[in-house]
Design an enzyme around this catalytic site. Structure first.
Site, PDB file in Angstrom:
ATOM      1  N   CYS A   2       9.367  21.395  35.983  1.00 36.25           N
ATOM      2  CA  CYS A   2       9.029  19.967  35.972  1.00 36.25           C
ATOM      3  C   CYS A   2      10.133  19.239  36.730  1.00 36.25           C
ATOM      4  CB  CYS A   2       9.013  19.424  34.542  1.00 36.25           C
ATOM      5  SG  CYS A   2       7.730  20.119  33.530  1.00 36.25           S
ATOM      6  N   LYS A 605       7.432  25.387  42.341  1.00 38.29           N
ATOM      7  CA  LYS A 605       8.449  25.914  43.255  1.00 38.29           C
ATOM      8  C   LYS A 605       9.631  26.497  42.495  1.00 38.29           C
ATOM      9  CE  LYS A 605      10.257  26.470  47.337  1.00 38.29           C
ATOM     10  NZ  LYS A 605       9.606  27.404  48.254  1.00 38.29           N
TER      11      LYS A 605
END
Ligand code: BG6
Length: 610
Positions: A2, A605
């Site tokens: 996050c 990512k």
């Protein structure tokens, strides 16, 4: 995982616009949901929903939110489904405390039960909400926000970072306990964030933090404290030279295509690092170790597989490579104080890698060498030494230029180690390093230019392919796995990457007429790979070849676009180039399938969770 962003401004009432502008740079960290808490005159306006920043901004007018301070959060769901109520930020019991986290609260179930039993109103299934309640709880006890934040970490177990504020107090507080966090000091505002790209739109004056530290942001200052004893630390901002434009697409339709095209420059930049003053130190770390372990995940793992072939060939040493999540269980008992753990992580935050790093340090299992791209990451601070991958920010979720940089780092280190330990003579090492430095940038550009159109044409013939294999042999073992991972990540097809000589031991049964199998090969190995190609063609499978042009391979190509030909190069350079057509194939296929390759579903990512 996050991304959190907290901003305090001096005279602005435009906190919504600032938070959206900065937090949107963290989209690669999560895009299941997004929310903004904006504070104006002691009132918290909290708006959040599922979707990307753009989608939720259009829906809820995030950019129009008023106030002089606030927190935004982009979520990649772990605890709690991606729903509006589970989106962050969260309130505490009343609409007084507001905050958001990144990471994992491992004692979520027990702590939520404890909070409910003590009368807290917990609204969601998301672990981040508990961070706000922990502060709420200790504020009740201490009446002091600083102490409440400091003590809140006592109740929370796991790896996390969070930002929190109180409606009637001007400061925003933040805590770093295992997940990334960085701060910035601008002229008219201060900012705290999970990652540098969201700081850069405001300022290059950056404050890097270590675990166990907390921040107090006011409109003109960021103070750093040690959580353990509340002692203020003397931490001055330093100028980051990362170019904010690196987080822009620069005219390309997607970051992924931009980053593939940045690979020629990556070669030059990473070679500049490798030939810098720390090179001997890194080689000595290898030479002094009795055992060498390469630990990574995802694309970094695939590059590490390529690395093990270079270390065998050029340095004559066995490198034990493993996935971060399996490493301790598979090799933990074979490590000792003479071991070297090379921890490869472009983000420098991947939890599977952090777990290995923590164990090696706690058990004194030798030295650690980080290979990372994000300066200021935990891996950078916590390793005994680190090699920067010098790629500039990689924004697209699927790794491309960072994988490329890692391949070059391994090739270079293997050659220099081979020269150091006499496995190869200095002239051979010099020649190979010279090729990396002087030929590879040009060859990389040529490969991109030549195979772009080939990959685009091949992709058009694969729109209906839902299942395929991508096989490698020797140096292209890791290359094939990386090509398969790219197709899985951004085309949502099942593509298994494996060793081509292994294919006949079972997986061959999948082959029927026209079943596609990709072979990545080099002129040195094609004599062997032809056997594996024939095993597929004998069952009328479709064989697609990636590699230099070789006459003897022509009979195994039924359609001209099934041969992704890369320019001729040295046999040890070719495996580095072979990944490029596979990167481009997955990119064009993804776009043709109507997928955004930069933001593939379900992925993130940087995964700072177990
Ligand atoms: C995954 C990314 O979450 O993490 C992959 O989607 C990446 O692209 C993998 O290869 C490992 O990341 P890192 O930062 O440890 O190299």
């Amino acid at each position: 995982m996050c991304g959190i962003t907290g901003i305090v401004t001096r005279n602005s009432d435009e906190i919504g616009e600032l938070l959206v502008r900065c937090s949107s740079k963290l989209t690669y960290r999560g895009y299941d949901s997004v929310g903004v808490a904006a504070v104006r005159n002691g009132i918290v306006d909290l708006r959040k929903d599922v979707g990307t920043v753009d989608e939720v901004n259009k829906l809820l007018g995030l950019s129009q939110m008023k106030g002089d301070r606030g927190i935004a959060q982009l979520r990649w769901a772990t605890y709690g489904a991606p729903t509006k109520v589970n989106a962050q930020p969260h309130f505490g019991c009343e609409e007084v405390f507001y905050g958001a986290h990144n990471g994992n609260i491992h004692n979520y179930v027990e702590y939520k039960k404890e909070l409910l039993e003590t009368g807290h109103i917990v609204r969601s299934e998301n672990d981040g909400e508990l961070c706000v309640h922990a502060v709420d709880k200790y504020y009740e006890e201490t009446g002091d926000m600083f102490e409440a934040v400091r003590k809140s970490t006592d109740d929370l177990h796991g790896a996390f970072a969070y930002a929190v504020g109180r409606a009637d107090e001007p400061e925003i507080y933040a805590v770093k306990m295992g997940s990334s966090l960085v701060a910035g000091v601008a002229n008219e505002a201060t900012i705290v964030s999970s990652d540098l790209p969201s700081v850069l739109p405001l300022t290059n004056n950056v404050i890097y933090l270590a675990d166990g530290e907390m921040l107090v942001l006011t409109h003109d200052d960021v103070k750093v404290f040690r959580i353990e004893d509340g002692k203020q630390l003397d931490r001055k901002p330093e100028l980051s030279n990362v170019d904010a434009r690196a987080a822009e697409k620069g005219g390309y339709p997607h970051f992924m295509l931009k980053e593939i095209n940045e690979q020629p420059k990556v070669v030059q930049d990473v070679m500049g690092v490798l030939e810098g003053q720390h090179s001997d130190e890194w080689i000595k770390m290898f030479a002094d170790a009795s055992r060498h372990f390469l630990v990574a995940c995802g694309s970094s793992y695939n590059a590490s597989i390529v690395g093990t072939y270079y270390f065998n060939r050029l340095a004559g040493i066995p490198i034990i490579h493993g996935l971060g999540g399996q490493f301790d269980l598979m090799y933990g008992q074979t490590m000792n104080e003479d071991s070297l753990s090379i921890l490869v992580s472009q983000s420098g935050e991947t939890k599977d890698i952090m777990n290995v790093l923590k164990r090696v340090k706690e058990k004194n299992l030798g030295k650690t060498l980080g290979i990372l791209n994000v300066i200021g990451s935990t891996l950078m601070f916590e390793s005994d030494s680190y090699i920067p991958m010098a790629c500039g920010y990689e924004v697209s979720v699927p790794a491309t230029k960072t994988y490329y940089s890692q391949s070059i780092i391994f090739a270079y280190l293997a050659a220099k180690l081979g020269e150091y330990n006499g496995h190869i003579d200095p002239s051979e090492a010099r020649s190979f390093v010279g090729m990396l430095k002087n030929d590879l940038p040009r060859l990389t550009q040529e490969t991109i230019d030549r195979t772009g159109i080939l990959a685009k044409n091949l992709a058009r013939t694969m729109l209906d392919v839902k299942d395929l294999y991508c096989l490698g042999y020797g140096f292209t073992d890791g290359v094939a796995r990386e090509g398969a991972l790219k197709i899985k990540e951004i085309c949502y097809n099942h593509c298994e990457g494996m060793y081509s000589s292994e294919f006949k031991h079972g997986p061959l049964s999948i082959v029927t007429k026209n079943y596609p199998v990709i072979f990545a090969t080099t002129p040195e190995d094609s004599w062997m790979v032809i056997n594996h190609i024939n095993e597929v063609r004998a069952r009328y499978g479709r064989t697609i070849i990636v590699g230099e042009h070789e006459e003897k391979l022509e009979p195994y190509i039924d359609n001209k676009h099934d041969y992704l030909i890369v320019p001729k190069s040295d046999v040890l350079i070719n495996p580095i180039l072979d990944v490029i057509p596979l990167q481009l194939l997955s990119y064009f296929l993804s776009v043709d399938l109507g997928i955004n390759p930069d933001l593939p579903r379900n992925l993130s990512k940087t995964l700072t969770v177990d």
